[in-house]
Structures are given as structure tokens and as C-alpha cells.
Design an enzyme around this catalytic site. Structure first.
Site, PDB file in Angstrom:
ATOM      1  N   GLY A   1      -4.453   1.026   3.786  1.00  0.00           N
ATOM      2  CA  GLY A   1      -3.070   1.234   4.219  1.00  0.00           C
ATOM      3  C   GLY A   1      -2.142   0.754   3.131  1.00  0.00           C
ATOM      4  O   GLY A   1      -2.581   0.374   2.036  1.00  0.00           O
ATOM      5  N   ASP A   2      -0.843   0.767   3.440  1.00  0.00           N
ATOM      6  CA  ASP A   2       0.183   0.356   2.475  1.00  0.00           C
ATOM      7  C   ASP A   2      -0.027   1.034   1.108  1.00  0.00           C
ATOM      8  O   ASP A   2       0.134   2.223   1.001  1.00  0.00           O
ATOM      9  CB  ASP A   2       0.245  -1.174   2.352  1.00  0.00           C
ATOM     10  N   ASN A   3      -0.449   0.253   0.104  1.00  0.00           N
ATOM     11  CA  ASN A   3      -0.543   0.825  -1.249  1.00  0.00           C
ATOM     12  C   ASN A   3      -1.912   1.441  -1.518  1.00  0.00           C
ATOM     13  O   ASN A   3      -2.518   1.196  -2.542  1.00  0.00           O
ATOM     14  CB  ASN A   3      -0.274  -0.278  -2.284  1.00  0.00           C
ATOM     15  N   TRP A   4      -2.372   2.244  -0.596  1.00  0.00           N
ATOM     16  CA  TRP A   4      -3.739   2.771  -0.701  1.00  0.00           C
ATOM     17  C   TRP A   4      -3.811   4.121  -1.412  1.00  0.00           C
ATOM     18  O   TRP A   4      -4.893   4.659  -1.625  1.00  0.00           O
ATOM     19  CB  TRP A   4      -4.353   2.894   0.695  1.00  0.00           C
TER      20      TRP A   4
END
Lengths: 723, 723
Positions: B313-316
Site C-alpha cells: 500500500g501507500d508507496n507500493w
């Protein structure tokens, strides 16, 4: 007050003289007609009335037709889709068709006139890769590509007239001969239609009006292998096709049509299809031919001292009364069936004839006139919807059809029609030729424009379809409203711009159809013309999927003007914040609830500038948006109802920035309407419902007074233009 | 029985040692993590547990970032649509964007890196026809064509990390510094991320697992001028873009991307868009880069003797665990949030890691843990949906997040989680690595295939959208069902055909989206491959608008296999006779009512050969059709529910012609399921509901016995394979 007479046509039948005279008297009839299945006695023909006689041009003459089967009418048909499982594929191309109606044409070389199409690629299969088996009515493709789908476009002869076929099968006429339709483009048929008419006119001296039912080519009506309707298109040119027509077309237009130009992927160019150039050319070609030939028949009728009347239906293809050749035919009159306000206007607005006649419902047939049923109800409803339209532009005559003896058995019905005919004559005599007050001029914009005036979104004449009723309501509402209505095409706008006097343009329909416009909206000239026009003060009402064509980041090409677009899934990532309807809005002021019919999914607002009027189920169904000095209104669908008529009227005035003029010649109660005639200083206040209604009635200055109207009542008031 | 321990991760926080120890004991936790906003005491770090520490690579280092603002992350954005009213048009291109997040890039020449597009024609406006005004953040077009619409595609710097921005604004963090995201493609940033990590590892000796949250590029999350979400795409590559990336792409792929390749008409290539070749290439380019750089970080972590875990998630962006470069990174583990069965499988099925961990709901936050609320309800529902999936393929660990002190205040919750963790360990220890019995192998067919395994039809992670829930149900149902599921793309099929072991293909989605396929279905190779495969015995289930692309007389390109098509208005003239549903059908045997979610309008049967299973409102919502030896099943929509899961299972078995095998390892009650593990001769009978259920349970030979299960119960039974 002395009872007025005239403007009414009665059907009659054999052995019904006394009652006919009585009903003529009571209904004030001045014309008598025969109907399908009835004949008039000589004694009836001697009554003091014009006699209409039904006349068939291109069928009902089997003694001739059987001698010239090579002159039968033809159609191009498409087979079912067939999947090639190997490199050999046999196609039973007549599968699903009615062999009593249709017979493959092996007279003309299939290799020249037929097409086998690979529907996976859209390419035509080389004629060396298939062979016809005439015994089996099949095509064998020898170099098929496995797992591609193939269809055959083939020519047939139509050996049974569709209307007679329908009646024959429905009424179990058994071994009664099948009417063979012949093609007046062919030499013998062309000669015969004229000579027979000449002879017939001599043999029918009592006939005053030849009621053509109709001319040469029936709208497309094809039956299936079970003898039931398979394909019906009231606008369909299917039966106008032939080898001769294809050849003549090439001669006239300078290029040859392909079978696919007619077959059109199996859609057969219905009026929902955005017409191709080839099909537009073909329609023009047929209309020109039909007009030229019809003109000759009308000439013969006129020479005999009689009138020529056209029935708007059955074999009417090519006669389009709003087309450019209709005037040349020279008909005296057109008669058509009235299913409501829009169909009444379709007849009443026809130009270039001396008079028009509406055939009202119910038809005097046993499906309505049976013991225990009250035909007054249907007649009353039909009259109320038609009366709205009559008050805008009356037909010149009304009439009925069927078995008069049946109607005679229902005294309440006889009494009701007596009232209707009196009311009709009273309206007619008061307002004929007097332009009613209109607050707004509306243009209906689609691929067809004028030629389909009052004829949008129709499949079979006046039948209900799930996919059309949410759009048909627009025409029905407008037909009796205080608006001027014009029909314009995309090509009109591209060529001439928007007509100067138009206040509001309506574009209504499902995406990709001729009524919405599909890829037309990617036309730079069209879109910029409309966009500029709205920005400079025009009103635009989009209904359903208006201007829908996915292109460059928008689905509705006028999304920026309408303030809404439809979510196709591509912009789900963009937050949709504007989901709250205004508590009050001019457009919904009189709405107690909303009925958008089939409605439309996934409509969302582009910005906070969009006035959301109705929002439910996560989507907008009614909204407005300012665009420059103009406005764009979106409506998800608009089936006909009194409330929706009011909603549309308010939307029109709002879109046109004419809210201030809305309360002129206006009734507050949605079941009532006001029709004003400034030239004669009269107004009609009508109750369109079957219940008593009380309403405020506004005059031209916006002054109001309370009026109570009996069920269905029409009240006339005089007014002074200065008051 | 001795209490088992392990496989559970607990969040903890400062000054919470005693309670942490108690909960570790009760829940059997063997790992402790920090969360957003919590830190671990040294004393907690000394407990007998692995310590996870959250680590940010590309944000949270403002002391570095502020010195290198030229290395900020970048995005390509599109302005709003602007209508030219004259030949001069000024576009306020930042209108609607959040200036605290985004800053126009005037460092790089706009004439080289920006595009002004005429959206009426789709053409790029010549750079000599516009000028930038840096003071006003506007573009002046000097040779605009009146009434055309224009947009600007422009580069910005992202000066605030979106996740921190969201938390900052939501929690009113006031003047707390804004985390500046930097781009590790840039030289200083690239150097810094490695040197800082090395230093950090030395400074955090107690950390056992570095929990990367996550790597370099956040999924696209752009805020509007009001500081609220404007655009969110959990799959979005928006923040991976930069001048450096565009230049490197050209170097690597041999051609230059246009801004439009990224901006994509304002849709920004969301996963609903059928990906262009340029975007596929771009994804590959970013994934390769991210993997290379991430591998270096993982190497540094491993050198320090710690484990590297990735938060999904997020900066994936660029790490896609089902993509072709993920294996190279060398992560030890992946952890992700579990919203149900499909998200659990999305984590559990990830290849090339030693273990996976699911973070379960509810998060220990005040929105759930407040007085008067019972967090057990959400926990129980979450567990039941996840458990179905765990019984197919378990994650290796489960865990929780948030404030442990909050959860501790709810003793019933603590007791419930004790039960859940015990149940999880018991399942895991019993079945890990044991292939469960599956009756069917299903392939989900769309534009993405494997790379979006368990990730179709998602916008923002696990959020509900009106346009997706009717499709998401398919994945949710399958995630815990006795089927093997694979994800294949159209290009896979074109290149390799349908995988040999697949029984049924599912194509589900709205027309024109990447999930349905749009114009891909005009590809000759694709359509013929699938058609042949079905004809030879394959099962095909179409949901919503499967294979939809209007071409050559069909909308559903597999209409002839499915036996149904969608009426677009073009074929209204063709009679639709087949409108009666069968009284009984294998597929609907267990259905008491139907829920097609958003459903689908205007689906009709092509012939009498179509088995109509549900027909209402003038349209088909469920049907089946034999095509050769195969079958095509149509379903209008399939939101998740126990009944719909059963309906889908029956549809799968029917499509595959495996009806005879349906009653193997089967529970008659739709709220119950049977998971059989032949290798260990055990079966789990589960009650997926919160009520007691009685069901017939069928073994592998179809023998049944009645079983009653307590709410949420799981019963294990041994069986003999010979019985």
C-alpha cells in the site's frame, strides 16, 4: 344553437342503411368510407356524403401478379450468424424465415447480387469461395476460416403482402388467396397500375375520394418460420429493394450499392441507426421514384374528377410527407391513425395537402366492442390526448374505422362520439388557421431532422417498447403544449447553423442512436456551432444520453455545457462531490414526484456550478447548468404524463432564460392547460383529465383567476388584448 | 491442550508494557510493531518478540529534502476543460488543485515538457501558439479556435507526501512540518536513501523486521483546492513521473512518451482503462527501476541481519507483487490490510516471499473503539470473510494495528481476538501447504491478467463504489470457494491460448473497461481462440457487459456463445420472443431470490436455445446457452453474498458441464461451506454466518449427513479417502 355538421367520416357496411343515416345525423358525418373487410351498399353510396373507397395499388390483383411473378417485390435479407467450425461451412440462409412470404431469388445471379460476409473481420468473402445449393436453399463456404462467423446477404421475392398476410393469419382466412405484391418499377406492373386505376375509376362512379392504402412499398414486415412477426420497422425501406432498383440507383447516383448498404449488419437501417450516406442516397432515390409514379396516379384520379387521399401507413415507404418530394405528388389529403397527440400532429402538420384527417380510436372491432366492456373509456382517453394537439394545430377532419354495426350496439359510445364530434367542429371552427400563442420555439435535433417530423423513437407505429417510452414522452408532451416545434438534423446545423428563432434545442436518445447522434458529435462544425449557440444564450435540453460519444475525455460531448457527464468507469478515480439536490428549483416547482421512466445510470455533476434538481441512487436524473448566457438542462428520461409535461415546459422556459414569461396563458394545475389565440382574443381552458379540476388560470399579463372544470371540460373565454 | 503461540503481530505503544505482556500471552503474539503515531519503549523492544519497525524511504527526511527541492517527486496533471470563446484563451491550469501539495515545475522548459491539447480535435496545439505566465500559473493561447475546448498537461512538483497530508489535515496537525517526497531516481536522493538506511539500521539494533511503508512512489492521490481528495487511484503511477523518468524511458525503450501518454484525457490510465502500449511499457519501465533500487535496500537490510518486509500500500507503485520484477527485490515478507476474502488472497497468494501477513480489522482507532460500540461485531464479520480465504490459502501471520491501549479497554474484544488467534493457528497448523480439494479451475480474463491478481475493479483500496460492487462480488465469492483461480490477460490468450487446465473463463465488467475488454474483442486471434475453446467444451461466464464492443451486428462479441446480447436500439425492430424463464435450473436451484446489484438493462435472448433462468423488467439477468460442447452463462451482476457465492459456484459447475460433481465436499446450506484436504484426510465444515446453521454435508463420494454448527463455528472431521 343549430347543430353543426361536417368534418367527420363514418365507416359503413352492407345492410346498414337506416342506422348509418341515424349516426350520420347524430355525429354530423359528411363522408362515408369502407374499411378492411367491409363494403358499401349502393344505397349508402347514394347518401348525401362523400364516399371514400379504399384502393390498393400494388397488391390485390393476383390475376395480374401471377402472370408476372418476375415482377414481384424483393427484399435483401441477412441470414443468421453461423460459426465456422472447420474450413467448410454450410449456411441454411432461409433459416428462421417464412417461406410462404419469402422466396430466394435465383433468377438473378447470386454471385453478382448476394454477399457472404465474414462478420469476425467484416470482410466480404470472395465469390469463388462459396456455392449456392438451390435445392436446399443453402450456401456452402469452402474456404472458411475456422471460428469466424459468417452471414449471407441474399435477395428474395416477396410473394405475400405483409398486411394481408397478417390479417390472413390472424383471422384464419384459410385457403383465401395470398395477395402478391408487385413492383411498379417493373414494366408490366407500372403499366398495369395505371390502366387498372383508369378502369377502376370508371367502374366506381360513386367514389368521391380514392383512399390509397397506400402506394408501392410496404414498410418492412418480415415473418418467421412459425408465421409470426420476425422484423417490423414502420420506417423500413426493406421492401423497396430489387435488382432493378439497385441498377437504377447506380445509374442515378453514379455508384453501386452493396447488399450490405441495405442489410446493415442485420439492422436494416432502422431509424435508430445513424444513417450512412449510402442509405440517405437510397432513401432519396426511392422517394423521388415513388413521388414521380404516385404523381401519375394522382393525375389519373384528378382527371376523373375525384380526390386522391393517402393513408399514412402500410405501403407508405417513399412518400414521407415531410420529405422533399411529397409536394410533387399532389395528393389532396392524408389520413392517418391517431394514437395520441404526437401522431395527431404528425398528420395535422403535413404540408402541401388541402386537408388532413385523423382516424380516431377505438377502431370498431370486437377486441374493444364486446359485451361488458365500455369503449367510452378508450375513446375519452384518446380524445383528451388528441385534443391537446388539435388545440395547437387541428386536423381538418376526424373519422373512425371498422364495423359501424358494432359501435351502434353501444348507445353510450354513440352519445359520447356525438359530443366529441360537436366539440371537434367547435374547436375547428374557432381556431383553424389562427396561430396560438407560443412561449418557446423548440428544435428537436437528431440525425433525421424534418423528414421524421413527429416520428422520432418509433419502431412499429404507436407501439410501446421499453427502450423508447422514456423518449417518446417528449414528443407527446410537446404535441399539445404552447410551443412551436421544429425538427432539425445534424447536417442542417452543420450546413446552416441553428435556425434564428429557436429558443431551445432538445437532443434525446440512447448513445449511438440516430436520435442521440453518436459519432456525429465528434464533428467539429456541429459541436462548435451548438456550443457557441448555447454560450450566446441558447437553451439545450439533453435527455437520456445526449451528445454521447466517448472522445477526448468526455462521454457527453456537451458535458461542459450540460454540467454533467456519464461515468463509464474511466473517471471513477475522480471524486464526485456534488451529490446534493437543491431544495427548490424553478424546473421542479410543480413536481410532487419524479418519473424518469427507464432513467439513466451514473450521471454525475462536473462541478459545483451544476444545479442538481434530482439526485437519487447515487446519480443525477435532473439538473441545469449555466453556460455563458445559455443553459444546459439534463433529464434522465421523460415518459408522457401530465406532470412530466409540466416539468418539460418549465425546463424549456428555464433553459431559454424565459422564466419570467412562464405564467402567461398558464394553468397552475398540471392537469389543465391554457391555449390562447390572441388574434381572435379567445382562450381555451382545458381539463385533460377524467376528474374535476380547479386551477388558477393566468392571462397574458400574468393575472390569474380560479377556474373549476368538469372532467374533460373545455371552456372558452374571450379576452381583450389590452386588459 | 497446550495453548499454541506465534503467527500473531501486536501493535504496542509507550508506557504500555504490562498490558502488552498480558495481551501477548492471551493472543499468543510473537511480534510487536509500531503504528502511525505510536512508538515502542525500549522495555517493550526487549520482550520475547520480533520487533517490526515502520520505515519510510522517500519521505520523512525533510532536513535532506529541503536541501534538494529539485529532486522532489513530480506528476503530470491535466487542467480542467476550457472553452475558447474568442481566439484568445487564458487557462488557469492549477484551478482545482491544492497548492500546498503541488507546485508547477518551471525549472524544466514547459515548451518541451508540457502539452496544450485541443480536446475538440484531439490535436496538440503548436508551442508557438501559447505562453506560460508563471506569476499567475496560467497559459495564454493566442491562436485558439473559438468554441473548441482546451486542456493543459503540465508538470508539477509534489511537495507534500499524500499519506502524511491526509493524516495531517484529518487530524489537524497544525504547523507540523509537511513531509516532502523525494525521488530516488535523482542522484542525491538515491545516495541518501541508502546511506540513511545504513545509518538507521545501526541506530535501531532492536529492530528485527524493517517494515517498509513502502518504497519510492505513492499511488496517485491528489487533493483539490479545498484540501480534500480530488483524485485517488490505488494503482496509479502518477507520482512516479518526472522529467528524469521521461528521459530515462526514452533511453530504455527507444521512444519518447508524450505527456498525454500519462495524462490520458484526464483519466490517468486508471486500471479501468484498457492500457495502451505506451502505458504498459511505462509500467514495465517503472517496475524494473523500482525493483532494482529496492533490491539494494533489501540487500542493506539483510547485511544488517534483519528482515525486510513490504507493506502492500501507500508507496507500493512499481512493486506489484504479481509482476515480473518482484522476485528480484528479495523481500522476506509482505504485509497488507485484509478487508475480506479477496484482499486476504491478494496477500496470501503472493509468490517469492518467505511469509505473508494480513493486518486485520478493525484498526484500533477511536472511530471503532468508542464507548457504546461493540468492536467484536466488525472483527467477527472481518474474520468470517477472511477465514473462507484462509481455508483456501492461509497468510502466514495475522496482526493488528493502531492503539493497543484502546483495544485493551474492551475485554470482550480481547477475549474474541484470543479465540480468533487460536482458531487461526489451528487452521494454519492443520492445512498450511496442503492443497485443498478444488472442483473447478477458473480464469479471470481481462486486460491485466496476472499482474492484477485479486485486484480487479478496485478504485481506492477496499472502498465501495456503485460502479464496482456488482463485479467485486465475483472475486470475493471465489476467494473462499473450492476453486482454483488464475488471472489471465487478453494478450496472454492471444499469445498462448487458454491455459490447458482451465475449466471456466470469467469476463466481468462494464463495456469499454479493461475488465470487459472493449475493442480487444475485435481482435481476430482473441475472439477465435475463445470461441473455439468454448465450442470444444470450455465454460464461459460473462458478467455485466462481457465481450462488449459493437462490431458487425453484435454488441457482445461472444453473443452467439452466450445466447444473449444487449439491445442498443439498433435491433428493436427484431422481435424478441424469448422472455420466459425456466421454472427450474441447475444454477438457480439454491436461490430464494436474486440480487444482481446494479444489474444490466436490455439483455435479450438470441434464440429459443438460450436457457433463461431469470427474466424480469423486460430483460434477462441470468441465462445459459450451449455452444458446441461448451457453455456460455450470462449474469447481470454479482454483488457478494452467501447466496450469490452459491449461484456462482453452480454457474461454474454448469458452465464446465460438471454438474455431476457439484455435490462433492459440499454443504447444502448456503451459509456453510466445506473445505476438504484429501492429502491429510481432513475436512473443515464452516458456518460463515452469525447464526446457528444446520446443513447437509456431502463427502467426496456424494454421501451426506446432517450437521449443526454454532454461529461462526468451524468443525474439523477426519475422513478416509476410500470410504
Amino acid at each position: 344553437m343549430e347543430k353543426k355538421k361536417g368534418r367527420v367520416t363514418l365507416p359503413s357496411e352492407e345492410n346498414f342503411l337506416t342506422e348509418t343515416k341515424e349516426l350520420m345525423e347524430r355525429w354530423g358525418a359528411d363522408a362515408i368510407r369502407d374499411s378492411d373487410g367491409t363494403k358499401l351498399d349502393d344505397s349508402i353510396k347514394q347518401l348525401d356524403a362523400k364516399i371514400y373507397t379504399t384502393y390498393f395499388v400494388a397488391r390485390g390483383h393476383n390475376e395480374f401478379a401471377q402472370k408476372h411473378m418476375e415482377e414481384c417485390q424483393q427484399l435483401y435479407l441477412m441470414s443468421m450468424f453461423n460459426t465456422a467450425v472447420t474450413e467448410t461451412l454450410e449456411i441454411d440462409f432461409m433459416k428462421g424465415y417464412f417461406t410462404e412470404q419469402l422466396k430466394p431469388d435465383y433468377v438473378h445471379d447470386p454471385k453478382k447480387y448476394w454477399e457472404v460476409i465474414d462478420r469476425t473481420t467484416g470482410k466480404v468473402v470472395d465469390i469463388h469461395q462459396w456455392e449456392v445449393n438451390e435445392d436446399k436453399n443453402s450456401i456452402l463456404i469452402t474456404d472458411a476460416i475456422p471460428w469466424h462467423e459468417y452471414t449471407v446477404s441474399f435477395l428474395v421475392y416477396a410473394i405475400w403482402d405483409p398486411t394481408q398476410m397478417y390479417n390472413h393469419i390472424t383471422n384464419n382466412w384459410g385457403d383465401k388467396a395470398h395477395d402478391i405484391p408487385f413492383d411498379v418499377r417493373q414494366p408490366h406492373s407500372n403499366e398495369y397500375m395505371k390502366s387498372y386505376l383508369t378502369q377502376w375509376l370508371q367502374e366506381n362512379p360513386d367514389t368521391d375520394v380514392v383512399r390509397f392504402t397506400t402506394l408501392f412499398y410496404h414498410f418492412t414486415l418480415v415473418f418467421n418460420h412459425l408465421g409470426k412477426e420476425k422484423f417490423v420497422d414502420w420506417f423500413g425501406y426493406g421492401a423497396s429493394v430489387s435488382v432493378a432498383a439497385m441498377d437504377a440507383f447506380e445509374q442515378e447516383k453514379g455508384y453501386r450499392l452493396r447488399p450490405e448498404d441495405i442489410v446493415d449488419q442485420g439492422y436494416y437501417n432502422t431509424s435508430f441507426r445513424i444513417p450512412t450516406k449510402a442509405f440517405i442516397d437510397y432513401m432519396d432515390f426511392i422517394q423521388k421514384f415513388v413521388a414521380e409514379e404516385a404523381k401519375k396516379l394522382v393525375g389519373i384520379v384528378h382527371e376523373s374528377g375525384k380526390e386522391a387521399m393517402m393513408f399514412l401507413g402500410d405501403n407508405w415507404i417513399g412518400t414521407e410527407p415531410y420529405g422533399k418530394y411529397f409536394e410533387n405528388i399532389g395528393f389532396d389529403a392524408v389520413v392517418g391513425s391517431v394514437g395520441g397527440g404526437a401522431t395527431l400532429r404528425m398528420i395535422a402538420d403535413i404540408p402541401h395537402v388541402r386537408y388532413t384527417e385523423g382516424r380516431f380510436l377505438p377502431y370498431f372491432f370486437p377486441d374493444t366492442f364486446y359485451e361488458g366492456n365500455n369503449p367510452v373509456i378508450e375513446a375519452n382517453e384518446n380524445w383528451l390526448t388528441a385534443r391537446r394537439a388539435i388545440l395547437r394545430n387541428p386536423v381538418d377532419r376526424i373519422g373512425y374505422g371498422g364495423y359501424l354495426s358494432l359501435a351502434y350496439k353501444f348507445p353510450e359510445f354513440v352519445a359520447y362520439i356525438e359530443k366529441v364530434t360537436d366539440e371537434f367542429r367547435n374547436i375547428y371552427d374557432t381556431i383553424k388557421g389562427i396561430k396560438p400563442y407560443t412561449g418557446i420555439k423548440v428544435a428537436i435535433l437528431n440525425s433525421w431532422g424534418k423528414v421524421r417530423t413527429w416520428q422520432t423513437h418509433m419502431v412499429a407505429h404507436a407501439l410501446w417498447y421499453k427502450q423508447i417510452y422514456s423518449y417518446l414522452g417528449v414528443l407527446e408532451s410537446l404535441s399539445g403544449a404552447a410551443v412551436d416545434v421544429t425538427f432539425i438534423s445534424f447536417d442542417d446545423v452543420i450546413r446552416d447553423g441553428v435556425p434564428k428563432d429557436v429558443d431551445v434545442i432538445i437532443n434525446a436518445g440512447d448513445a449511438g442512436t440516430a436520435f442521440s447522434g453518436g459519432e456525429k458529435w465528434a464533428d467539429e462544425k456541429l459541436i462548435t456551432t451548438i456550443r457557441a449557440w448555447i454560450y450566446n444564450g441558447g437553451g439545450f435540453i439533453g435527455i437520456g444520453e445526449p451528445t454521447a460519444y466517448h472522445h477526448q475525455g468526455h462521454y457527453f460531448q456537451l458535458a461542459e455545457a450540460l454540467g454533467v457527464d456519464k461515468e463509464l468507469g474511466f473517471s471513477l478515480s475522480t471524486d464526485k462531490y456534488f451529490t446534493t439536490a437543491l431544495e427548490k428549483h424553478f424546473i421542479s416547482t410543480d413536481s410532487t414526484s419524479f418519473d424518469f421512466g427507464e432513467g439513466m445510470k451514473n450521471i454525475y455533476s462536473l462541478s459545483e456550478d451544476t444545479e442538481i434538481i434530482e439526485y437519487s441512487n447515487g446519480e443525477i436524473h435532473l439538473s441545469s447548468h449555466d453556460f455563458g448566457k445559455g443553459r444546459g438542462v439534463y433529464i434522465a428520461g421523460l415518459p408522457y404524463s401530465e406532470e412530466n409535461t409540466r416539468l418539460l415546459m418549465r425546463a424549456l422556459f428555464y433553459a431559454a432564460h424565459k422564466e419570467g414569461e412562464f405564467l402567461k396563458w398558464h394553468a397552475s394545475n398540471v392537469y389543465c392547460e391554457v391555449h390562447a389565440y390572441p388574434l381572435i382574443q379567445k382562450m381555451a381552458i382545458v381539463n385533460n383529465s377524467l376528474n374535476e379540476q380547479t386551477t388558477l388560470v393566468y392571462d397574458g399579463q400574468g393575472n390569474s383567476q380560479k377556474v373549476t372544470l368538469a372532467p374533460s371540460e373545455i371552456q372558452w373565454r374571450d379576452f381583450s388584448n389590452e386588459s
